[in-house]
Design an enzyme around this catalytic site. Structure first.
Site, short mmCIF file in Angstrom:
data_model
loop_
_atom_site.label_atom_id
_atom_site.label_comp_id
_atom_site.label_asym_id
_atom_site.label_seq_id
_atom_site.Cartn_x
_atom_site.Cartn_y
_atom_site.Cartn_z
CG ASN A 8 -1.53 1.21 1.31
OD1 ASN A 8 -1.82 1.75 0.32
ND2 ASN A 8 -2.62 1.10 2.37
NE ARG A 89 -6.56 1.57 -0.50
CZ ARG A 89 -6.22 2.24 1.25
NH1 ARG A 89 -5.32 2.85 1.03
NH2 ARG A 89 -6.86 2.78 0.73
CG HIS A 178 -13.45 2.42 3.63
ND1 HIS A 178 -14.04 3.09 3.80
CD2 HIS A 178 -11.74 2.72 3.88
CE1 HIS A 178 -12.56 4.20 4.79
NE2 HIS A 178 -11.72 4.12 4.48
NE ARG A 237 -10.60 11.54 3.53
CZ ARG A 237 -10.64 10.72 3.80
NH1 ARG A 237 -11.64 9.33 3.70
NH2 ARG A 237 -9.19 9.68 3.51
CD GLU A 380 -8.66 -1.95 4.09
OE1 GLU A 380 -8.37 -1.08 3.17
OE2 GLU A 380 -8.20 -1.22 5.41
#
Ligand code: AMP
Length: 395
Positions: A8, A89, A178, A237, A380
């Site tokens: 990643n 990713r 996600h 956010r 993940e």
């Protein structure tokens, strides 16, 4: 043994996990942080021990070669040829990528064509891919997209109420993010329930946060949108806001569009409301110390989660399970407690004792709860490695 590296690449960091995919065991994992700095940090796990080094790592190429060399240096593998594939990713696959793909020149070009949709992420993901391809030219690479899991959403879920040409001309639609996490958690819940067509609501609550409604293997709806800015209140956010706020504050505060965008991405959410921190541990400490703004930030955070869960419960015509994952979802007893107790009108009943655990897979609802509730630690990286096996090793 089929060894697969899951990678990643972020703007200044490179996370990795090396799996033996014959049994999905992690052989090593680690991270290079602060790439570009004289005081970059490299962490790698060797035989359960974390080895940390602070050193100058001026660019991505050096970060990748450091990682590769340390695998043999620490005798985690003896030869780089043992690695059968590398999974990367990639944040945005647009409508081009409905699943993972083996990377070739065309794929690199197509990912680059999507840079406008994810200017902060796709270019760095691509840079990571290119470094691995040039340093390990004989090992095949696979791109796994955060968005592709959500490509099963129907038009009524992914279109906004804006002029249709915005979609046709500029690709304005909900993509959702996600995806690898929602895929991992929903797969795991289906296995636990032993039900292939299970209806599951997943709350991925980390610094970035999203809720997803999944039916069988399909994402039906999710809270992030055209970008990861939409939906829940997050660490920094804003989540959903009225778009008219943007021109209003631009005028009032004499700010540019870029400044407003930065405010909404980096200075909002838990941080913006509390004025204290984006970290939910600090927010919970603040609440314990009587800080009203922390309480308010948490209340907004919880309210949105509850509102999306109830909406998705109806959308799914009754969910079989609700699952909590990621940093807050896995670790915060308090957030799970507050969310689930607000859903009692739906017959959802939390098992307070079971909910006290942190970070491990656990059923946290009572036996008479209308919906089974779980903590499922996300993974993940294993989803990325599984796609490498599917596309490269098994073919
Ligand atoms: P992630 O983005 O998945 O790494 O999650 C990061 C978030 O998880 C941060 O807001 C952390 O404060 C939160 N987190 C991690 N551990 C805990 C904990 N024990 N209690 C509450 N929040 C936690």
């Amino acid at each position: 043994m089929s060894k697969v590296l899951s990678v990643n690449a972020g703007s200044s960091s490179l996370k990795f996990k090396l799996f033996d995919m014959s049994n999905e065991v992690i052989l090593t994992e680690g991270i290079v942080e602060r790439i570009g700095s004289d005081e970059a940090m490299f962490t790698i796990k060797v035989k359960q021990e974390k080895i940390k080094k602070i050193m100058a790592i001026k660019n991505y190429e050096l970060a990748v070669s450091l990682l590769i060399n340390s695998l043999t240096h620490h005798e985690i593998i003896y030869d780089l040829d043992e690695i059968k594939g590398i999974g990367h990713r990639v944040v945005h696959g647009g409508e081009t990528f409905k699943g993972s793909v083996i990377i070739n020149d065309d794929v690199i070009k197509q990912i680059g064509d999507l840079n406008d949709l994810a200017p902060l992420h796709n270019p760095v993901n691509l840079m990571g891919i290119k470094q691995f391809m040039s340093l390990l030219p004989n090992i095949p690479n696979v791109a796994v997209f955060d968005t592709s899991f959500h490509q099963t959403m129907t038009e009524d879920a992914y279109l906004y109420g804006v002029p249709y040409e915005w979609y046709e001309l500029y690709g304005v639609r909900k993509y959702g993010f996600h995806g690898t996490s929602h895929k991992y958690v929903s797969t795991r819940v289906r296995q636990i329930l032993n039900k292939d067509d299970a209806k599951i609501i997943i709350c991925h609550l980390g610094n970035g946060a999203s809720v997803c409604a999944v039916h069988g293997e399909k994402s039906i709806d999710t809270t992030m949108g055209f970008t990861p800015l939409a939906g829940l209140l997050m660490g920094t956010r804003c989540g959903d806001v009225d778009a008219a706020i943007i021109p209003y504050v631009m005028t009032k505060a004499n700010k540019t569009l870029n400044e407003i965008e930065a405010d909404l991405n980096k200075k909002s959410g838990l941080l913006g409301v509390s004025g204290l921190s984006n970290d939910s541990r600090d927010i919970e400490d603040g609440i314990n110390g009587g800080n009203k703004r922390c309480r308010l930030a948490q209340d907004i955070f919880i309210r949105r989660i509850v509102s999306y869960i109830s909406s998705y419960h109806v959308l799914l015509d009754g969910a079989d399970a609700i699952a909590f994952t990621a940093g807050i979802g896995e670790n915060s007893t308090r957030v799970r407690e507050e969310v689930l107790s607000k859903l009692s009108v739906l017959g959802i009943k939390i098992d307070h004792e079971a909910n006290k655990v942190r970070g491990s897979e656990q059923l946290i609802s009572t036996s008479d709860s209308s919906v089974k509730c779980f903590i499922i630690p996300t993974n993940e990286e294993v989803i990325i490695a599984r796609d490498v096996v599917k596309l490269i090793i098994k073919n």
